[in-house]
Design an enzyme around this catalytic site. Structure first.
Site, PDB file in Angstrom:
ATOM      1  CG  ASP A 159     -43.382   3.016  92.250  1.00 13.85           C
ATOM      2  OD1 ASP A 159     -44.410   3.678  92.445  1.00 13.85           O
ATOM      3  OD2 ASP A 159     -42.372   3.457  91.673  1.00 13.85           O
ATOM      4  CG  ASN A 167     -47.236   9.503  81.405  1.00  8.77           C
ATOM      5  OD1 ASN A 167     -47.788   8.953  80.455  1.00  8.77           O
ATOM      6  ND2 ASN A 167     -47.634   9.353  82.642  1.00  8.77           N
ATOM      7  CG  HIS A 172     -50.578  11.973  79.605  1.00  2.43           C
ATOM      8  ND1 HIS A 172     -50.190  11.634  80.884  1.00  2.43           N
ATOM      9  CD2 HIS A 172     -50.345  13.308  79.476  1.00  2.43           C
ATOM     10  CE1 HIS A 172     -49.767  12.720  81.517  1.00  2.43           C
ATOM     11  NE2 HIS A 172     -49.848  13.744  80.685  1.00  2.43           N
ATOM     12  CG  ASP A 176     -53.387   6.282  79.359  1.00  4.97           C
ATOM     13  OD1 ASP A 176     -52.903   6.515  80.489  1.00  4.97           O
ATOM     14  OD2 ASP A 176     -54.240   7.013  78.823  1.00  4.97           O
ATOM     15  CG  ASP A 202     -45.870   4.981  88.948  1.00  7.32           C
ATOM     16  OD1 ASP A 202     -46.387   5.246  90.054  1.00  7.32           O
ATOM     17  OD2 ASP A 202     -44.707   5.308  88.651  1.00  7.32           O
ATOM     18  NE  ARG A 226     -43.009 -15.479  81.286  1.00  2.00           N
ATOM     19  CZ  ARG A 226     -41.899 -16.178  81.444  1.00  2.00           C
ATOM     20  NH1 ARG A 226     -40.732 -15.522  81.579  1.00  2.00           N
ATOM     21  NH2 ARG A 226     -41.902 -17.495  81.448  1.00  2.00           N
TER      22      ARG A 226
END
Length: 295
Positions: A159, A167, A172, A176, A202, A226
């Site tokens: 999560d 956002n 948005h 994205d 998410d 990473r």
């Protein structure tokens, strides 16, 4: 998990499907020469032609149709005395070839549409990863494999921390792009046999077959690092709460396995975020739980 005949055959090897189609073609051909010319056999060849077209390729179906047309022509020529002339054999040749080619064309179009729709139904449109339904199916399949050949399986539930502010403050479109960056980073770090999915919003997940606890620690910790690097490079204030469960044997269902990983992630979420919790589960009983701070 229910499995229909089409899905069962599609999961068999290409070599198996080729052998099955050739055996079917040979059986029909043998029966054709055993039975008198008063019986029509053209329609029976529709089965191997359809099989080849759907389960292998339209080109394979085309080659099979050529072979079927040739067999039927040879049979007609061997029994030309029963016909009014060679025109009947030529007519049968044209009709049989036309019937097979029409079938191949129609099946080829349907096959392409089917694959496209199936891909869309299994793929998250934003990230290109598997969606929840496809991930559940993949986990169910791995569970079945574990029952036949016991090998460890690691399931990872992830999560994003602080995603909503991105956002809210950047829009948005930025959110994205962030989700797409997460997907790219995950897929770049996993093996071809692994499965990455966006479960919704998410939340992401990974399925790592044949991955024991030690291998899971190394692989998931590297992915975590990473991902953090990718967020820092874009100055996104996002971190990751991750639960990783290694199963020595499958649970009753894929949903139950995913639920265990979700619970592990939720524990991280409630106790500080931005960590990876590693658990090992034997059957239905937890064999222990360990946590490793990453980042």
């Amino acid at each position: 998990m229910p499995l229909n005949l089409t899905e069962a055959l599609a999961r068999r090897s290409r070599f198996f499907r080729l052998l099955a189609a050739m055996a079917l073609f040979a059986a029909i051909t043998a029966l054709r020469f055993m039975v008198g010319p008063e019986f029509s056999f053209s329609f029976l060849y529709l089965v191997p032609v359809s099989f080849m077209t759907w389960f292998l390729s339209p080109r394979s179906g085309l080659y099979t149709s050529f072979a079927a047309t040739g067999v039927l022509l040879i049979f007609d020529l061997r029994h030309r005395g029963l016909y009014a002339g060679d025109q009947v054999a030529v007519w049968d040749l044209i009709m049989n070839a036309g019937m097979f080619l029409f079938l191949i064309f129609i099946l080829g179009e349907v096959r392409q549409l089917y694959r496209r729709e199936r891909e869309l139904s299994q793929t998250d449109s934003l990230t290109g990863l598997y969606n929840r339904r496809a991930f559940n199916d993949a986990a169910e399949l791995e569970g079945e494999r574990m029952r036949r050949l016991p090998r460890p399986l690691t399931l990872v539930y992830m999560d994003l921390d602080n995603f909503k502010p991105v956002n809210d403050t950047q829009g948005h479109a930025a959110g994205d792009r962030l989700l797409q960056a997460v997907a790219r980073t995950m897929t770049a770090e996993i093996r071809s046999m692994d499965v990455a999915a966006r479960l919704g919003g998410d939340e992401f997940a990974l399925l790592l077959p044949e991955t024991d606890p030690d291998a899971a620690r190394g692989a998931v910790s590297k992915i975590h690092q990473r991902l953090l690097e990718a967020m820092r490079s874009e100055r996104w204030p996002v971190t990751f709460s991750i639960g990783a469960i290694t199963f020595a044997s499958p649970l009753a269902s894929a949903e139950e396995m995913i639920k265990r990983a979700d619970q592990a992630m939720y524990e991280v979420k409630q106790s500080g975020k931005d960590r990876v919790a590693f658990h090992a589960v034997a059957g239905e009983i937890s064999a222990g739980a360990k946590e490793l701070r990453a980042g």
